[in-house]
Every structure is written in C-alpha cells, then in structure tokens.
Design a protein around this motif. Structure first.
Motif, PDB file in Angstrom:
ATOM      1  N   ALA A   1       0.830  -1.212   0.000  1.00  0.00           N
ATOM      2  CA  ALA A   1       0.000   0.000   0.000  1.00  0.00           C
ATOM      3  C   ALA A   1       0.860   1.255   0.000  1.00  0.00           C
ATOM      4  O   ALA A   1       0.402   2.336   0.358  1.00  0.00           O
ATOM      5  N   VAL A   2       2.123   1.108  -0.397  1.00  0.00           N
ATOM      6  CA  VAL A   2       3.027   2.253  -0.555  1.00  0.00           C
ATOM      7  C   VAL A   2       3.706   2.153  -1.915  1.00  0.00           C
ATOM      8  O   VAL A   2       3.775   1.074  -2.507  1.00  0.00           O
ATOM      9  N   ALA A   3       4.202   3.279  -2.425  1.00  0.00           N
ATOM     10  CA  ALA A   3       4.952   3.280  -3.689  1.00  0.00           C
ATOM     11  C   ALA A   3       6.001   4.387  -3.611  1.00  0.00           C
ATOM     12  O   ALA A   3       5.797   5.403  -2.938  1.00  0.00           O
ATOM     13  N   ALA A   4       7.114   4.167  -4.298  1.00  0.00           N
ATOM     14  CA  ALA A   4       8.275   5.049  -4.175  1.00  0.00           C
ATOM     15  C   ALA A   4       8.460   5.938  -5.401  1.00  0.00           C
ATOM     16  O   ALA A   4       8.122   5.551  -6.521  1.00  0.00           O
ATOM     17  N   VAL A   5       9.033   7.126  -5.178  1.00  0.00           N
ATOM     18  CA  VAL A   5       9.436   7.994  -6.278  1.00  0.00           C
ATOM     19  C   VAL A   5      10.598   7.338  -7.038  1.00  0.00           C
ATOM     20  O   VAL A   5      10.645   7.369  -8.268  1.00  0.00           O
ATOM     21  N   ASP A   6      11.547   6.746  -6.282  1.00  0.00           N
ATOM     22  CA  ASP A   6      12.718   6.088  -6.885  1.00  0.00           C
ATOM     23  C   ASP A   6      13.468   7.004  -7.854  1.00  0.00           C
ATOM     24  O   ASP A   6      13.767   6.613  -8.983  1.00  0.00           O
ATOM     25  N   LEU A   7      13.780   8.231  -7.387  1.00  0.00           N
ATOM     26  CA  LEU A   7      14.632   9.133  -8.193  1.00  0.00           C
ATOM     27  C   LEU A   7      15.886   8.387  -8.595  1.00  0.00           C
ATOM     28  O   LEU A   7      16.327   8.454  -9.726  1.00  0.00           O
ATOM     29  N   LYS A   8      16.479   7.695  -7.619  1.00  0.00           N
ATOM     30  CA  LYS A   8      17.524   6.720  -7.928  1.00  0.00           C
ATOM     31  C   LYS A   8      16.900   5.338  -7.738  1.00  0.00           C
ATOM     32  O   LYS A   8      16.223   5.109  -6.730  1.00  0.00           O
ATOM     33  N   PRO A   9      17.118   4.429  -8.703  1.00  0.00           N
ATOM     34  CA  PRO A   9      16.536   3.093  -8.552  1.00  0.00           C
ATOM     35  C   PRO A   9      16.967   2.491  -7.214  1.00  0.00           C
ATOM     36  O   PRO A   9      18.119   2.610  -6.821  1.00  0.00           O
ATOM     37  N   GLY A  10      16.028   1.897  -6.499  1.00  0.00           N
ATOM     38  CA  GLY A  10      16.362   1.284  -5.216  1.00  0.00           C
ATOM     39  C   GLY A  10      16.098   2.174  -4.014  1.00  0.00           C
ATOM     40  O   GLY A  10      16.173   1.714  -2.874  1.00  0.00           O
ATOM     41  N   ASP A  11      15.748   3.448  -4.241  1.00  0.00           N
ATOM     42  CA  ASP A  11      15.481   4.352  -3.106  1.00  0.00           C
ATOM     43  C   ASP A  11      14.343   3.828  -2.218  1.00  0.00           C
ATOM     44  O   ASP A  11      14.403   3.938  -0.987  1.00  0.00           O
ATOM     45  N   GLY A  12      13.315   3.284  -2.844  1.00  0.00           N
ATOM     46  CA  GLY A  12      12.169   2.781  -2.085  1.00  0.00           C
ATOM     47  C   GLY A  12      12.565   1.613  -1.201  1.00  0.00           C
ATOM     48  O   GLY A  12      12.205   1.562  -0.019  1.00  0.00           O
ATOM     49  N   LYS A  13      13.329   0.718  -1.766  1.00  0.00           N
ATOM     50  CA  LYS A  13      13.805  -0.456  -1.017  1.00  0.00           C
ATOM     51  C   LYS A  13      14.697  -0.025   0.146  1.00  0.00           C
ATOM     52  O   LYS A  13      14.581  -0.519   1.276  1.00  0.00           O
ATOM     53  N   LYS A  14      15.586   0.957  -0.146  1.00  0.00           N
ATOM     54  CA  LYS A  14      16.484   1.475   0.893  1.00  0.00           C
ATOM     55  C   LYS A  14      15.692   2.097   2.042  1.00  0.00           C
ATOM     56  O   LYS A  14      16.002   1.915   3.218  1.00  0.00           O
ATOM     57  N   ALA A  15      14.640   2.824   1.676  1.00  0.00           N
ATOM     58  CA  ALA A  15      13.808   3.477   2.696  1.00  0.00           C
ATOM     59  C   ALA A  15      13.099   2.430   3.559  1.00  0.00           C
ATOM     60  O   ALA A  15      13.016   2.579   4.781  1.00  0.00           O
ATOM     61  N   LEU A  16      12.599   1.369   2.930  1.00  0.00           N
ATOM     62  CA  LEU A  16      11.938   0.307   3.703  1.00  0.00           C
ATOM     63  C   LEU A  16      12.928  -0.340   4.675  1.00  0.00           C
ATOM     64  O   LEU A  16      12.602  -0.587   5.842  1.00  0.00           O
ATOM     65  N   ASP A  17      14.156  -0.583   4.206  1.00  0.00           N
ATOM     66  CA  ASP A  17      15.185  -1.171   5.080  1.00  0.00           C
ATOM     67  C   ASP A  17      15.466  -0.248   6.262  1.00  0.00           C
ATOM     68  O   ASP A  17      15.589  -0.700   7.401  1.00  0.00           O
ATOM     69  N   GLU A  18      15.565   1.048   5.963  1.00  0.00           N
ATOM     70  CA  GLU A  18      15.866   2.018   7.018  1.00  0.00           C
ATOM     71  C   GLU A  18      14.734   2.073   8.058  1.00  0.00           C
ATOM     72  O   GLU A  18      14.980   2.109   9.268  1.00  0.00           O
ATOM     73  N   MET A  19      13.493   2.063   7.567  1.00  0.00           N
ATOM     74  CA  MET A  19      12.345   2.093   8.493  1.00  0.00           C
ATOM     75  C   MET A  19      12.342   0.849   9.371  1.00  0.00           C
ATOM     76  O   MET A  19      12.082   0.924  10.575  1.00  0.00           O
ATOM     77  N   GLN A  20      12.661  -0.288   8.756  1.00  0.00           N
ATOM     78  CA  GLN A  20      12.687  -1.550   9.502  1.00  0.00           C
ATOM     79  C   GLN A  20      13.775  -1.513  10.577  1.00  0.00           C
ATOM     80  O   GLN A  20      13.534  -1.888  11.724  1.00  0.00           O
ATOM     81  N   ARG A  21      14.953  -1.004  10.206  1.00  0.00           N
ATOM     82  CA  ARG A  21      16.053  -0.899  11.186  1.00  0.00           C
ATOM     83  C   ARG A  21      15.671   0.021  12.337  1.00  0.00           C
ATOM     84  O   ARG A  21      16.092  -0.177  13.475  1.00  0.00           O
ATOM     85  N   ALA A  22      14.849   1.026  12.049  1.00  0.00           N
ATOM     86  CA  ALA A  22      14.441   1.979  13.086  1.00  0.00           C
ATOM     87  C   ALA A  22      13.335   1.398  13.986  1.00  0.00           C
ATOM     88  O   ALA A  22      12.966   2.018  14.982  1.00  0.00           O
ATOM     89  N   GLY A  23      12.795   0.234  13.607  1.00  0.00           N
ATOM     90  CA  GLY A  23      11.800  -0.414  14.464  1.00  0.00           C
ATOM     91  C   GLY A  23      10.439  -0.623  13.832  1.00  0.00           C
ATOM     92  O   GLY A  23       9.543  -1.172  14.466  1.00  0.00           O
ATOM     93  N   ALA A  24      10.269  -0.210  12.584  1.00  0.00           N
ATOM     94  CA  ALA A  24       8.980  -0.426  11.918  1.00  0.00           C
ATOM     95  C   ALA A  24       8.843  -1.901  11.534  1.00  0.00           C
ATOM     96  O   ALA A  24       9.837  -2.577  11.261  1.00  0.00           O
ATOM     97  N   VAL A  25       7.622  -2.364  11.524  1.00  0.00           N
ATOM     98  CA  VAL A  25       7.328  -3.737  11.102  1.00  0.00           C
ATOM     99  C   VAL A  25       6.710  -3.678   9.704  1.00  0.00           C
ATOM    100  O   VAL A  25       5.762  -2.920   9.476  1.00  0.00           O
ATOM    101  N   LEU A  26       7.275  -4.442   8.781  1.00  0.00           N
ATOM    102  CA  LEU A  26       6.755  -4.474   7.414  1.00  0.00           C
ATOM    103  C   LEU A  26       5.692  -5.576   7.319  1.00  0.00           C
ATOM    104  O   LEU A  26       5.954  -6.714   7.703  1.00  0.00           O
ATOM    105  N   VAL A  27       4.508  -5.210   6.836  1.00  0.00           N
ATOM    106  CA  VAL A  27       3.416  -6.196   6.722  1.00  0.00           C
ATOM    107  C   VAL A  27       2.784  -6.062   5.330  1.00  0.00           C
ATOM    108  O   VAL A  27       2.938  -5.047   4.664  1.00  0.00           O
TER     109      VAL A  27
END
Ligand code: VGL
Ligand code: ZN
Length: 179
Positions: free
Chosen positions: A148-174
């Motif tokens: 239910a989210v989508a990325a701008v991906d100005l640089k390819p992979g930005d969305g994936k990187k952001a998800l990893d960062e959120m997860q490291r900060a304590g977010a749960v991906l569902v």
C-alpha cells in the motif's frame, strides 16, 4: 487501538500528476479494502503555498486548494476521519505527517487511544519514510503496509532502501493480506 494513516494519496503523486510516483495509484484499491478494518482512519495531505523553498527541490505540486492536491478520486474519502495538512509554510518541506500545521497528529491519535499505527500511501522514500520514523519516535508501534506504498525512486532502489531504514528503526513491514 489500531489506526490507519494514508500519506499523501493525492492527484499530483499519481500517474498524470505533477510529481507522479510510478504506479502511485496502485495503492488506492489496497487502501480502500483496508479502511473497513480500522476504527481510526486519518490522512495527510501535502499542502503547499504557491511559493516555497520546497519547489527549489521539486516541481510545483500539491498547491493548496488545487486539483493536484485533492485525494485521488478513487479513494473512499468519506471513511477518512481527519485530514492533516503539511508543508504549509514557505520555508519547510513538511515531509512528515507529524509536521501538520492545522492539527496535531500525535495528539489526535493519542486522544483516540491509538497505540499501533499502520502507514500507507506516497511516497515510500519521502513522506512515508519521514512519517514512519516520526511515528516510531513518538512511541507508536509502527507498521508499513508494503503493498500500500509506492516510491518515487529518483535513484533506482530508493524505495527499497527506505523500507530497510524504516525496519532498522523499528517499523514492522506487513502485507495487507495479513491484516
Ligand atoms: C513528497 C516529495 C515532495 C511525498 C512530498 O509526499 O512523499 N515527496 N513532496
Ligand atoms: Zn511536497
């Protein structure tokens, strides 16, 4: 209590909009299906003045009261209980929904006894990311609904990187199917 946050599901971030997120509109049916599962449903809107430093970094988008700033027409907006307007100043980006200036999102959620927040919307690598990181800081158990989210991906992979960062900060991906 579980709350659902829709971040910036606005025309300008959808295909055809001024700052279109590739496939930004794919989140719309997923979000509509989710809304009935939550008793608290709130949304943010990017809501910029005509002139702002923000437009030195980005094409003009989501100018307050414009068509581009409206919710995507497919969103079941009658189910949204409160709308939080952000990026309203001429000197701030207002990426996070917690920077809303018309109402205080943290106060609203806490008054509604929300302790778990599920975040959806646009864009994964900007306003979703900022809202999720702020949500964690403010003590909410915070989930990102990955379909239910989508990325701008100005640089390819930005969305994936952001998800990893959120997860490291304590977010749960569902995924929405698991809610
Ligand atoms: C956003 C870039 C500029 C967003 C807002 O909603 O993610 N991105 N303004
Ligand atoms: Zn913006």
């Amino acid at each position: 209590m579980r709350g659902l946050l829709l971040v910036d599901v606005q025309n300008d971030f959808c295909p055809g909009g001024a700052l279109a997120v590739p496939e930004g509109d794919k989140v719309v049916p997923v979000i509509n299906d989710l809304m009935s599962k939550f008793s608290v449903v709130v949304a943010s809107k990017d809501w910029h003045p005509h002139r702002t430093v923000h437009f030195q970094k980005w094409p003009v988008h989501c100018v307050h009261n414009s068509k581009g700033a409206e919710f995507h027409p497919g969103i079941a907006s009658a189910s949204i209980q409160q709308v939080f307007l952000k990026g309203t100043g001429d000197k701030d980006d207002g990426y996070s929904a917690y920077e809303a200036t018309n109402l205080d999102l943290e106060r609203y959620l806490k008054d509604q006894k929300v302790d778990e927040l599920y975040v959806t919307g646009l864009a994964t690598d900007y306003c979703v990311r900022a809202s999720v990181l702020d949500s964690i800081k403010r003590g909410f158990k915070t989930y990102v609904v990955t379909d239910a989210v989508a990325a701008v991906d100005l640089k390819p992979g930005d969305g994936k990187k952001a998800l990893d960062e959120m997860q490291r900060a304590g977010a749960v991906l569902v995924e929405s199917k698991d809610l």
